[in-house]
Design an enzyme around this catalytic site. Structure first.
Site, PDB file in Angstrom:
ATOM      1  N   GLU A 181      31.062  85.200 -30.377  1.00 60.71           N
ATOM      2  CA  GLU A 181      31.325  83.789 -30.052  1.00 60.71           C
ATOM      3  C   GLU A 181      30.244  82.951 -30.717  1.00 60.71           C
ATOM      4  O   GLU A 181      29.052  83.130 -30.432  1.00 60.71           O
ATOM      5  CB  GLU A 181      31.320  83.536 -28.545  1.00 60.71           C
ATOM      6  CG  GLU A 181      32.541  84.089 -27.850  1.00 60.71           C
ATOM      7  CD  GLU A 181      32.635  83.720 -26.379  1.00 60.71           C
ATOM      8  OE1 GLU A 181      32.174  82.623 -26.004  1.00 60.71           O
ATOM      9  OE2 GLU A 181      33.160  84.543 -25.611  1.00 60.71           O
ATOM     10  N   GLU A 195      30.010  88.588 -21.602  1.00 61.60           N
ATOM     11  CA  GLU A 195      28.953  87.813 -20.936  1.00 61.60           C
ATOM     12  C   GLU A 195      28.732  88.277 -19.486  1.00 61.60           C
ATOM     13  O   GLU A 195      28.634  87.446 -18.567  1.00 61.60           O
ATOM     14  CB  GLU A 195      29.273  86.308 -20.990  1.00 61.60           C
ATOM     15  CG  GLU A 195      29.272  85.774 -22.413  1.00 61.60           C
ATOM     16  CD  GLU A 195      29.410  84.249 -22.539  1.00 61.60           C
ATOM     17  OE1 GLU A 195      29.586  83.562 -21.520  1.00 61.60           O
ATOM     18  OE2 GLU A 195      29.342  83.767 -23.688  1.00 61.60           O
TER      19      GLU A 195
END
Ligand code: AHR
Length: 512
Positions: free
Chosen positions: A313, A185
């Site tokens: 995720e 991220e």
């Protein structure tokens, strides 16, 4: 793939399965897990040496019940050590004698990292579980030198410094870690060393080159966003290209092997909650097109296999409800269990483009599995996960068609209603190597049951099984004292109509 005909409310519904139409091979890595140094995932989840109940703990300090649960799920791959945690993680802090390992301030979840668990312990845990490790590299405070050193430590059989350090720490054979993520991220405002897409692409590409020079056998995973973002478009355009120099002139590979995306879904409205993963399905389709677009733009030869999506995720999570720095211990309802079933249906339907998916996370933190001092509590979401893990693997996605009415209300995210169909019945099917068909039907309607003759089962009926996950109301949860949601198993002969209860997931299995 499941095609859909939208019917008016009350019209007779139907489901057709075509086991002979194998659409794409399912990569079982879609059933992957994720363990981050966050909350009680590692400390108190995987590792719990201080637990007074010594029967629960093995000689390494690992929770035996957690290992057994992972084995029951046959989790094929587990991502580690983060997540956001990895942006300040220095792997060298976590190897060698425990008493010498430094304690560090931890900047993702604002705790203190003891480093009692590090690379060698995680690898040992993976060996005990029988799963494959997937390591994420520190793109925050980490350097390329450190990343190369970690790869050497894990994978090198040569007589070199970090390979010898591994031997010195008690492990002669390389671990041969296959999967490596180029950061996590990196686009997020919450990241230490948040990057622009331009800076990230440049760095990721150069790191990828060096890492593949050291070990060309690894699978490198690019850090994407959610599959629909400018970030995804840009980093794919700049990193998914032929690289003859670093790959020895190969025209069958690129430096980047998979593209990672993340999404968490949640809504206070139970139907919107259960259907929210359909936004992820649209994101997968869009991301797959961005991958194709990068191939076209950059002239990637057809001899290079298509880059797959690594959905590393995914889960039901509302971070305002289960706060990350407080351990993110979500309490899951029946509606959340249905959402997990829809998530898994999405991965089965989109198997052509899914190379891996990782439920975030495996223990305690936004997890189906909660450790207590006495044992393990299985949340509602455990049950659909268990059924998919047992039966929806080792095969092909098969064509199905569903005709039923659709949900028309608000969705989460709001854009989903405008770009995706929202049938009341969410359906996927597969056929295994062994010829067994699995059909999953999630009825997200709160009050309406559907009675349907499943077409494609075969004349004369079958000796099949039916598994139903449901509960008395959409908001029931499981506790240590009571399992409100579990699996009801029965025989199923495929004759006549099958009832799909409101707020339920049904799995039907039969030999084709
Ligand atoms: O899984 C919890 C966190 O969610 C991860 O650390 C991060 O990558 C994401 O934002």
């Amino acid at each position: 793939m499941t095609t859909f005909t939208r019917l008016a409310d009350g019209a007779p519904t139907s489901i057709s399965v075509y086991p002979e139409r194998k659409l794409s091979k399912i990569d079982d890595n879609y059933l992957g897990g994720f363990t981050e140094h966050m909350g009680r995932c590692i400390y108190g989840g995987l590792y719990d040496p201080e637990n007074p109940n010594k029967d629960l703990i093995d000689e390494h300090g690992f929770r035996k019940d957690v290992i057994e649960a992972m084995q029951e799920l046959k989790v094929p791959v587990v991502r580690y050590p983060g997540g956001n945690f990895v942006a300040t993680y220095h792997w060298l802090d976590g190897v060698g004698p425990r008493e010498k390992r430094p304690k560090r301030p931890e900047l993702a979840w604002l705790g203190v990292e003891s480093n009692a668990i590090g690379t060698d312990e995680f690898m040992k845990w993976c060996e005990l579980v029988g799963t494959e490790p997937y390591l994420a590299l520190n793109f925050g405070t980490g350097t390329l030198d450190e990343a190369l050193a970690w790869l050497e430590y894990c994978n090198s059989a040569q007589d070199t410094h970090y390979a010898n350090l591994r031997r010195h720490n008690g492990r002669e054979k390389p671990y041969n870690v296959k999967y490596w993520a180029l950061g996590n991220e990196c686009w997020g405002a919450w990241q230490v060393e948040q990057m622009t897409k331009e800076d990230y692409s440049k760095k990721a590409y150069q790191w990828a080159k060096a890492l593949k020079l050291l070990d060309p056998t690894i699978t490198l995973i690019l850090c994407g966003e959610n599959g629909t973002a400018n970030w995804d478009h840009y980093v794919l355009q700049h990193c998914l290209k032929p690289e003859p120099h670093a790959l020895g002139g190969s025209n069958t590979a690129t430096l980047i092997d998979m593209h990672s995306i993340h999404l968490y879904t949640a809504s206070p409205s139970p139907v919107a909650n259960a259907l929210a993963p359909l936004a992820a399905e649209r994101a997968i389709q869009i991301c797959a097109s961005l991958i194709d677009l990068a191939r076209i733009t950059n002239g990637v030869p057809p001899s290079v296999p298509r880059t797959k999506i690594c959905f590393d995720e995914w889960n039901v999570w509302d971070p305002a409800r289960a706060i990350g720095s407080e351990g993110a211990e979500e309490k899951y309802t029946l509606s959340d269990a249905l959402a997990v079933a829809v998530w898994l249906n999405v991965f089965v339907r989109q198997s052509k483009d899914i190379g891996m998916a990782n439920l975030a996370q495996s223990v305690n933190v936004i997890s189906p599995l909660m450790t207590t001092p006495q044992g393990l509590m299985k949340q509602t979401t455990w049950w659909p996960l268990l059924l998919f893990s047992k039966f929806m693997r080792g095969g092909w996605t098969v064509a199905t068609h569903v005709s039923c009415p659709a949900y028309e209300g608000e969705t989460e995210p709001a854009w989903a209603q405008g770009v995706a169909e929202m049938p009341w019945l969410d359906v996927s099917a597969m056929v295994g190597e062994d010829g067994w068909v699995g059909l999953v039907v999630v009825n997200v309607h709160l009050s309406e049951k559907f009675e349907i003759e499943v077409e494609g089962v075969g004349r004369g009926g079958v000796e099949g099984r039916r598994y139903v996950v449901t509960g008395s109301k959409w908001d029931v949860t499981n506790t240590e004292q009571k399992q409100e949601v579990g699996i009801e198993e029965s025989s199923w002969d495929g004759k006549g109509k099958t009832t799909f209860l409101p707020s339920s997931m049904t799995m039907l299995r039969w030999k084709a």
